[in-house]
Design a protein around this motif. Structure first.
Motif, PDB file in Angstrom:
ATOM      1  N   ALA A 209       0.829  -1.205   0.000  1.00 58.25           N
ATOM      2  CA  ALA A 209       0.000   0.000   0.000  1.00 58.25           C
ATOM      3  C   ALA A 209       0.867   1.260   0.000  1.00 58.25           C
ATOM      4  O   ALA A 209       0.608   2.216  -0.748  1.00 58.25           O
ATOM      5  N   VAL A 210       1.908   1.284   0.835  1.00 56.76           N
ATOM      6  CA  VAL A 210       2.799   2.443   0.897  1.00 56.76           C
ATOM      7  C   VAL A 210       3.556   2.603  -0.418  1.00 56.76           C
ATOM      8  O   VAL A 210       3.743   3.724  -0.913  1.00 56.76           O
ATOM      9  N   THR A 218      -3.688   6.377  -3.795  1.00 56.61           N
ATOM     10  CA  THR A 218      -4.149   6.446  -2.408  1.00 56.61           C
ATOM     11  C   THR A 218      -4.368   5.029  -1.890  1.00 56.61           C
ATOM     12  O   THR A 218      -4.468   4.070  -2.674  1.00 56.61           O
ATOM     13  N   PHE A 219      -4.448   4.888  -0.553  1.00 61.12           N
ATOM     14  CA  PHE A 219      -4.788   3.585   0.017  1.00 61.12           C
ATOM     15  C   PHE A 219      -5.651   3.765   1.259  1.00 61.12           C
ATOM     16  O   PHE A 219      -5.653   4.816   1.900  1.00 61.12           O
ATOM     17  N   PRO A 241      -1.007  10.786  -1.826  1.00 62.71           N
ATOM     18  CA  PRO A 241       0.184  11.504  -2.269  1.00 62.71           C
ATOM     19  C   PRO A 241      -0.032  13.019  -2.248  1.00 62.71           C
ATOM     20  O   PRO A 241      -1.164  13.500  -2.331  1.00 62.71           O
ATOM     21  N   TYR A 242       1.063  13.759  -2.143  1.00 67.42           N
ATOM     22  CA  TYR A 242       1.016  15.222  -2.167  1.00 67.42           C
ATOM     23  C   TYR A 242       2.044  15.716  -3.181  1.00 67.42           C
ATOM     24  O   TYR A 242       3.215  15.325  -3.128  1.00 67.42           O
ATOM     25  N   TYR A 243       1.589  16.583  -4.082  1.00 64.14           N
ATOM     26  CA  TYR A 243       2.444  17.080  -5.154  1.00 64.14           C
ATOM     27  C   TYR A 243       2.738  18.563  -4.954  1.00 64.14           C
ATOM     28  O   TYR A 243       1.867  19.332  -4.537  1.00 64.14           O
ATOM     29  N   THR A 249       6.202  15.000  -3.565  1.00 58.66           N
ATOM     30  CA  THR A 249       7.203  15.313  -2.537  1.00 58.66           C
ATOM     31  C   THR A 249       6.895  14.677  -1.189  1.00 58.66           C
ATOM     32  O   THR A 249       7.797  14.467  -0.383  1.00 58.66           O
ATOM     33  N   ARG A 250       5.625  14.375  -0.954  1.00 51.64           N
ATOM     34  CA  ARG A 250       5.248  13.821   0.351  1.00 51.64           C
ATOM     35  C   ARG A 250       4.091  12.861   0.180  1.00 51.64           C
ATOM     36  O   ARG A 250       3.322  12.958  -0.777  1.00 51.64           O
TER      37      ARG A 250
END
Length: 407
Positions: A209-210, A218-219, A241-243, A249-250
């Motif tokens: 998942a990670v 996403t999970f 996720p974060y873009y 990036t995160r």
């Protein structure tokens, strides 16, 4: 009122320095003749820059007493202690924050000040620069209140958060996430440790998942976790996720202890299972099948007979006929006073369904009201065996069994 200075430079005059501070939003004050034994003597003269004088609403000839009167009562001891430290350690810089209350309004000031020897021996000059930091304090207090509320909410809901900085390769846990994992104070996790907290059979699931999240997916999973103290709990973990500027990036997400919820769900399932068992037991008791003789069974019906119960009777009777290989199934209606036309039709369907299994369906104990309803149906009842009571029905079945063509 311009401030004087005992020193000067070739480029900047004291007046220019004060003006620059005014432009920057700072106020300047000077206590020109301070007694070390009484650093806040009310009658001691003071000088304020125009901005500070307006803030204090001070008179044309301000004194230290005007300054002291403006300080919030709860902060006066704090300020007095700072002044005494200045007297004890000349030339040392004192930095502090306190409130001024003027004309019903309270403002926060940040002060930087120091003491220098005055003209008169044994006396001191105090020079300070102050800045109004009220809005910064309010913003900080709001941020702290929001943070405290978030922490309390997380604790109440048992929901924590986590974040992986993919650039620095660092993992961050919120306070509640630390608490859920039951780690000791000061514990700093890394990604490998965080994954290994999960139960061995679930490590591959969270790892995948990670990895998917690091690839932009996403999970949302519910897995078992082994805390630092060895306690097994159920957790709900999400990640997304974060873009930034189109670059991942995160990844971050929520982390929740759902052990109590899972326990309640299990308890509810167990209760529902027991209720289903009880319903089945009641259904069996309400439709008891009695084997009167080899190849002969009866189902005595007692109480109200509605369409739902008639359906249960059909299911039970057909099941027993098939299981026992019965040749006769007697439906005893002695305990039923009345039925509606729909239920009466179902009774006839039951007897016909029994015949499809190679058995013979019989009725006995038919009450007058039931007989009338069956007649009103207007259906052909030819071939339907009806007996006065169970004894006669059993005798009829036994007689049929004794003859070669009894079927």
């Amino acid at each position: 009122m311009a401030l004087t200075s005992s020193t000067a430079t070739d480029t900047i005059t004291p007046e220019l320095a004060v003006w620059a501070m005014e432009v920057a939003g700072d106020g300047v004050w000077e206590f020109v003749d301070v007694d070390p034994a009484d650093p806040l003597g009310e009658s001691a003269p003071a000088k304020y820059s125009p901005r500070l004088q307006a803030m204090l609403a001070a008179e044309a000839q301000p004194t230290v007493g005007a300054w002291l009167a403006a300080i919030h009562p709860d902060d006066r001891l704090h300020v007095e202690a700072a002044r005494k430290r200045q007297m004890a350690a000349p030339d040392g810089l004192v930095e502090l924050e306190y409130r001024l209350s003027v004309a019903g309004e309270t403002r926060w000031l940040h002060e930087r000040s120091h003491a220098r020897p005055a003209t008169h021996p044994g006396r001191w000059r105090l020079l300070g620069v102050v800045r109004d930091v009220t809005e910064q304090r309010r913003a900080k207090e709001r941020a702290q209140r929001d943070t405290d509320l978030m922490l309390q909410t997380q604790s109440a809901a048992q929901v924590g958060g986590w974040e992986i900085d993919l650039i620095a390769n660092e993992l961050y846990w919120t306070e509640e996430t630390h608490r859920i994992h039951e780690v000791p104070p000061g514990f700093v996790p890394d990604l490998a440790q965080a994954i290994n907290f999960y139960a061995p059979e679930h490590v591959p699931v969270i790892s995948e998942a990670v990895a998917r999240c690091q690839a932009g997916e996403t999970f949302d999973v519910e897995l078992d976790l082994i805390t630092y103290t060895g306690r097994r709990i159920n957790v709900h973990a999400t990640g997304r996720p974060y873009y930034e500027d189109g670059k991942l990036t995160r990844i971050y997400g929520a982390f929740r202890d759902i052990t109590d919820i899972k326990q309640r769900e299990n308890d509810l399932r167990e209760k529902l299972a027991r209720i289903a068992q009880q319903d089945e037991a009641i259904r069996v008791l309400s439709t008891p099948i009695i084997q009167l003789w080899d190849d002969i069974i009866t189902l005595p019906v007692v109480g109200a007979l509605d369409p739902e119960r008639a359906t249960q009777i059909m299911d039970r009777l057909l099941d027993e006929v098939s299981k026992l290989g019965a040749r006769f199934a007697i439906l005893d209606l002695t305990g039923v006073d009345a039925i509606d036309t729909t239920t009466a039709d179902q009774i006839l369907r039951i007897t016909r369904a029994v015949s499809l299994l190679g058995a013979r369906g019989l009725l006995c104990g038919v009450q007058p009201g039931i007989a009338q309803t069956l007649t009103e149906l207007g259906v052909d009842m030819a071939g339907l065996l009806v007996y006065r009571n169970l004894q006669e029905a059993l005798r009829g079945c036994l007689g049929s069994l004794s003859r070669p063509s009894g079927r």
